[in-house]
Design an enzyme around this catalytic site. Structure first.
Site, PDB file in Angstrom:
ATOM      1  N   ASP A 163       8.662  35.677  31.523  1.00 53.63           N
ATOM      2  CA  ASP A 163       7.225  35.860  31.726  1.00 53.63           C
ATOM      3  C   ASP A 163       6.907  36.579  33.040  1.00 53.63           C
ATOM      4  OD1 ASP A 163       4.423  35.447  31.058  1.00 53.63           O
ATOM      5  OD2 ASP A 163       4.403  34.033  32.723  1.00 53.63           O
ATOM      6  N   LEU A 168      -1.707  35.785  31.295  1.00 53.24           N
ATOM      7  CA  LEU A 168      -2.561  36.822  31.881  1.00 53.24           C
ATOM      8  C   LEU A 168      -1.738  37.987  32.406  1.00 53.24           C
ATOM      9  CD1 LEU A 168      -5.245  35.012  34.054  1.00 53.24           C
ATOM     10  CD2 LEU A 168      -5.661  36.573  32.167  1.00 53.24           C
ATOM     11  N   ARG A 169      -0.446  37.710  32.667  1.00 48.06           N
ATOM     12  CA  ARG A 169       0.409  38.763  33.208  1.00 48.06           C
ATOM     13  C   ARG A 169       0.535  39.932  32.244  1.00 48.06           C
ATOM     14  NH1 ARG A 169       3.587  34.224  34.961  1.00 48.06           N
ATOM     15  NH2 ARG A 169       3.125  33.859  37.153  1.00 48.06           N
ATOM     16  N   ALA A 170       0.304  39.665  30.951  1.00 42.47           N
ATOM     17  CA  ALA A 170       0.409  40.733  29.956  1.00 42.47           C
ATOM     18  C   ALA A 170      -0.567  41.859  30.271  1.00 42.47           C
ATOM     19  CB  ALA A 170       0.157  40.176  28.559  1.00 42.47           C
TER      20      ALA A 170
END
Ligand SMILES: [Zn+2]
Length: 402
Positions: free
Chosen positions: A247, A328-330
């Site tokens: 992730d 949210l890192r996407a």
């Protein structure tokens, strides 16, 4: 991605004729796509410490693009290369050496920066730097980004730093700098990241997320900056990567072997040419590499001006949600990669096409199979537990009555 045949040549000014491309990606496609001159391998030479030229890597467009985006915008949050052995992952990372951009780097051992004074006043830097600042001398100088490789057998102490044994001899306690502090504003490359021990990976990921870290050893402590672009590579056959590590990586590239026999032959010829004459190979790709380095530098200069309009961002966030991605890192990675992509094109606004171009590497391996399975197995467990508790209550109820 534009193919070499459709490159605009006629309207370019004379001095640009040598490089008939308009953007960094066109350059990479164009130079990488050309066949090696047939006499390239003839000259003998010693195997030198020259890296294999980045532009000489055949195919692997997505891997090359991901690495370039990481050089242009460190905020993409690292790059993970996943694939079997012998697919040029390590070669590609090491080949970045010749095209690494320049950054402003502190001239001081303690890493003092002018920003420190701007945010924390003159006491935020060491006395030496405070004096220099007052005299109007520079605290930083341009320096090339470096490629720092983490050796596989590193101990936690090597990574974060420890007590300086030499200083102990002189009855002084000092913290020896670790590999992480050397990685500040550089690239940190970890091959076989899935084989690294958990405590080391956690220390690296925490430092990467916070941009710095503190080492405490007994009475002393030291805080270091560690703003680096993390590049990891792994062969999934040799062990899985923990989901929380996956992730944290921004861009994810699945690196496969070359399918086209002609490409495989060309790759063989280039490797053979490099092994027999690395200097000759460097000179064949020299001009292209210099041009690529310039393009990267100017894309970096362009990046702060690149904006993402709301009307482009909103449908993208919808898509992330439709894909069932929680992290949210996407979208952070996706948007930052698209900004870098636009900057490489010299554009100051992210377009839907920029988002399209970088979407797969930002969004793949995001949907957590694990979490989905985890929640469903949790649900099963919950149900079973409730059933057992219910049965127990009934039993106790009946036993009470007796
Ligand atoms: Zn200083």
């Amino acid at each position: 991605m534009t193919t070499p045949e459709t490159l605009p040549e006629e309207n370019e000014p004379k001095e640009r004729v040598a490089h008939p491309f308009r953007t960094l990606r066109e350059l990479v496609d164009y130079v990488s796509g050309k066949s090696l001159p047939t006499n390239a391998a003839e000259e003998g030479g010693l195997a030198e410490a020259l890296p294999f030229p980045f532009l000489a890597i055949v195919g692997q467009k997505e891997m090359k693009l991901a690495l370039l985006l990481g050089l242009i915008n460190p905020s993409v949050g690292g790059i993970l290369l996943v694939g079997p052995r012998g697919t040029a992952k390590t070669t590609a990372v090491r080949s970045l050496l010749d095209i690494l951009p320049k950054v402003e780097r502190s001239l001081c051992y303690y890493g003092c920066l002018p920003e420190d004074i701007e945010s924390g006043g003159i006491d935020a830097v060491c006395p030496d730097c405070a004096r220099k600042y007052a005299e109007g001398q520079p605290l930083v100088a341009p320096d090339r980004v470096r490629l720092v490789e983490l050796p596989l057998n590193s101990r936690l102490e090597d990574v974060v730093g420890g007590i300086d044994e030499r200083a102990v001899v002189h009855e002084r306690l000092r913290v020896r700098r670790g590999i992480l502090s050397q990685a500040d504003r550089n690239l940190l490359y970890i091959d076989e990241i899935n084989l690294l021990s958990d405590d080391i990976v956690d220390a690296i990921l925490d430092a990467a997320a916070q941009g710095g870290y503190t080492v405490r050893r007994g009475p002393i402590s030291a805080t270091y900056r560690a703003r680096f672009v993390l590049i990891g590579s792994m062969n999934p056959e040799e062990g899985r990567l923990r989901p929380q590590i996956l992730d944290r990586f921004g861009l994810r590239v699945i690196v496969r072997g070359l399918d086209d026999p002609a490409e495989r032959l060309e790759a063989y010829r280039r490797v053979q040419a490099y092994l027999s004459n690395p200097r000759g190979m460097a000179s064949i790709y020299g001009n292209g590499m210099v041009a690529a380095a310039e393009e990267i530098q100017s894309a970096r200069a362009m990046l702060p001006k690149v904006t993402l309009p709301d009307k482009v961002a909103r449908p993208a966030i919808n898509l992330v949600q439709k894909m069932g991605i929680d992290s949210l890192r996407a979208e952070i990675t996706w948007f930052e990669a698209a900004r870098a992509y636009a900057a490489a094109d010299g554009c100051d606004k992210v377009s839907p096409e920029d988002l399209q171009a970088v979407a797969p590497m930002a969004l793949r391996l995001r949907r957590s199979q694990f979490m989905a399975e985890y929640f469903s197995s949790q649900a099963g467990e919950e149900e079973e537990m409730q059933g057992l508790l219910h049965a127990l209550r009934r039993k106790q109820g009946t036993s009470k009555k007796k």
